[in-house]
Design a protein around this motif. Sequence first.
Motif, short mmCIF file in Angstrom:
data_model
loop_
_atom_site.label_atom_id
_atom_site.label_comp_id
_atom_site.label_asym_id
_atom_site.label_seq_id
_atom_site.Cartn_x
_atom_site.Cartn_y
_atom_site.Cartn_z
N GLU A 111 0.83 -1.19 0.00
CA GLU A 111 0.00 0.00 0.00
C GLU A 111 0.87 1.25 0.00
OE1 GLU A 111 -2.31 0.96 3.46
OE2 GLU A 111 -1.14 -0.38 4.74
N THR A 112 0.23 2.42 0.02
CA THR A 112 0.95 3.69 -0.08
C THR A 112 1.27 4.29 1.28
OG1 THR A 112 -1.09 5.01 -0.17
CG2 THR A 112 -0.22 4.17 -2.26
N LYS A 127 5.46 3.78 -5.62
CA LYS A 127 4.42 4.37 -4.78
C LYS A 127 3.88 3.36 -3.79
CE LYS A 127 -0.08 6.67 -5.02
NZ LYS A 127 -1.12 7.23 -5.90
N TYR A 128 3.69 2.11 -4.23
CA TYR A 128 3.18 1.06 -3.36
C TYR A 128 4.37 0.30 -2.76
CZ TYR A 128 -1.17 2.00 -5.89
OH TYR A 128 -2.27 2.61 -6.44
N ASP A 179 -5.39 5.44 -0.71
CA ASP A 179 -4.40 6.31 -1.31
C ASP A 179 -4.10 7.45 -0.34
OD1 ASP A 179 -2.82 7.93 -2.95
OD2 ASP A 179 -3.83 7.19 -4.74
N GLU A 202 -1.89 9.65 -0.30
CA GLU A 202 -1.50 10.94 -0.88
C GLU A 202 -2.70 11.81 -1.23
OE1 GLU A 202 1.11 12.66 -4.65
OE2 GLU A 202 1.10 10.52 -4.18
N TYR A 203 -3.78 11.18 -1.65
CA TYR A 203 -4.94 11.94 -2.11
C TYR A 203 -6.13 11.91 -1.16
CZ TYR A 203 -2.42 11.88 -6.52
OH TYR A 203 -1.47 12.02 -7.49
N ASN A 255 -8.82 5.48 -4.52
CA ASN A 255 -7.47 5.39 -5.04
C ASN A 255 -7.53 5.86 -6.48
OD1 ASN A 255 -5.10 4.43 -6.39
ND2 ASN A 255 -4.72 3.11 -4.65
N ASP A 290 -5.41 6.03 -8.79
CA ASP A 290 -4.64 5.31 -9.80
C ASP A 290 -5.52 4.36 -10.59
OD1 ASP A 290 -2.32 6.55 -8.95
OD2 ASP A 290 -1.74 4.90 -7.63
N ASN A 310 -4.75 -0.33 -13.15
CA ASN A 310 -3.96 0.61 -12.36
C ASN A 310 -3.04 1.35 -13.32
OD1 ASN A 310 -1.87 1.83 -10.77
ND2 ASN A 310 -2.39 0.46 -9.08
N LYS A 333 -0.97 3.70 -12.74
CA LYS A 333 0.34 3.99 -12.16
C LYS A 333 1.30 2.82 -12.39
CE LYS A 333 3.16 6.43 -9.47
NZ LYS A 333 3.60 7.80 -9.80
#
Length: 249
Positions: A105-106, A125-126, A185, A187-188, A193, A195, A205, A207
């Motif tokens: 995961e992120t 990222k993951y 996610d 980040e967001y 998610n 991506d 996905n 990404k």
Amino acid sequence: MIKSDKILFCSIETDQNGRPPNGWRIEESANRVGIPVKMFGGGWQKWENFKTKLDILLEELPKYKNEYDLVLFTDARDVMYWKGKKSIMKALEKFKDYKMVINAETNCYPNKDLKEGQDKIESGKYRYLNSGMFIGDIDFVIDVLKKCNEDGLDDDQESFQNIYLDMPEYIKLDSNCELFQVMWDEEYGRSANFDIIFNNRFVYNKKTKTYPCIFHSPGPTGHLNQLEKITNRKFGRKYTVLKAIFLER
């Protein structure tokens, strides 16, 4: 990892009272793609913490060592299978040099002190371990579970992360989401998610440029509704076409 089609697909659900008429979401989705999932934990009296998962698996998995070469475990209520056994086995070919593959995961959780060590192993990222889904040689998985259960922690994810940091030559994160996709996610935000591209025929996905096989929506995310729209035939495709798509997997 052992090359074999003898895979024990399993999950855990200790609360039998809330089971819907057709089974839990994980059972319904797995059945749709032709995978029989064994649900452990029905006779378990009390869920203490996340380590209860390890106790149940350590009680159950040794019973199947002579029947299966691999074990694929996922959490239950927040997981949906999207692809079948054939696709899962094909994705596994990329991990032949490892004994165990774990969901990535992120977000580094629960112990941020383990972030730096994981950053050194994976660069994408993951790159942080999520213990909600994994697959591996059944004997090796049992050994890992025993080590996790002996460390005195009460969170299985932190236990898995410590062992992963000690054994990166044997344990690989699915950092490209070939098998497992977490719908979180950091980040967001927690709602989705971004991506992931949903289509009435595939889930992609952008990404990692992969088509994940199993989806996991941990914590407060709850973002499996797009998959449910597709599987419940509310995404613009007729049932007969959808049925053909699922059977191809």
